[in-house]
Design a protein around this motif. Structure first.
Motif: not given
Length: 222
Positions: A91-110
């Motif tokens: 959160i800043t005065a100008e905007e809000e941002r959201h991130l979800s990052i997850s890692h699978s057992r197959e080595g792929i990041w979502l």
């Protein structure tokens, strides 16, 4: 109204329950103050074997490079100490941002960049991030030494090159980076870890549990 448990238990059952509770590691509150006095980070950390769950917040005053911001994060590590999921809200005065990052057992990041708070379009990216198992969140002292725990480094291990997913602030951009970690020595104030990034090396100090005590140029634990 107080209700008393009068359930009969087999002999030794109550003792077994107490023993289980006694071996459950307690949660810890860790707090770091920025070396310039303009940053504060605090995290509630619960560990069990290689697993870790951390709920933290960073509050930082404006600098020449970044605006004033507040960041909250929730980190989950798997039983091998690798990142399973990271949620970040910036959160800043100008905007809000959201991130979800997850890692699978197959080595792929979502990587989910959708901002549900403002009704933004959901955008999910699948990437390998150069084989990264760890995440470095910009400006966070908690994340600085987590790869040392996962790798089980000792002074005899030598230097280890570690691909990582770097999350920038406040934009929450995700990019692959390369870090080099080396546990160089033990000193009375803590274990000394040489961290090399972009051809620059600093010596971190971490406690016996592997959490940062001093991150030169960034923050010290209080």
């Amino acid at each position: 109204m107080n209700v008393f448990d009068t359930t009969e238990r087999a002999p030794g059952e109550q003792g077994a329950r107490l023993s289980k509770a006694e071996v459950t590691p307690p949660a810890r509150m860790l707090t770091w103050r920025g070396v310039d006095g303009g940053r504060l980070e605090s995290a509630r950390v619960l560990t069990s074997g290689g697993r870790l769950r951390a709920l933290g917040q960073i509050i930082a005053a404006a600098t020449d490079d970044t605006p004033a911001l507040t960041v909250s994060y929730e980190l989950h590590l798997d039983d091998q100490g690798g990142v399973r999921r990271l949620l970040v809200h910036s959160i800043t005065a100008e905007e809000e941002r959201h991130l979800s990052i997850s890692h699978s057992r197959e080595g792929i990041w979502l990587v989910d960049r959708g901002d549900n708070l403002t009704g933004g379009e959901q955008r999910v990216e699948r990437t390998e991030l150069d084989g990264a198992l760890d995440v470095d969140l910009a400006g966070s002292a908690l994340f600085a030494t987590l790869p040392v725990n996962r790798l089980g480094l000792t002074p005899e291990s030598g230097a280890q090159d570690v691909p990582m997913a770097f999350v920038g602030l406040p934009d929450l951009a995700v990019e692959p980076v390369q870090r080099r970690y080396e546990l160089v020595r033990d000193e009375p104030e803590g274990r000394i870890v040489a961290l090399t990034s972009n051809e620059s090396t600093v010596e971190l100090v971490m406690d016996a549990d592997g959490f940062t005590l001093d991150c030169p140029g960034l923050a010290r634990r209080i």
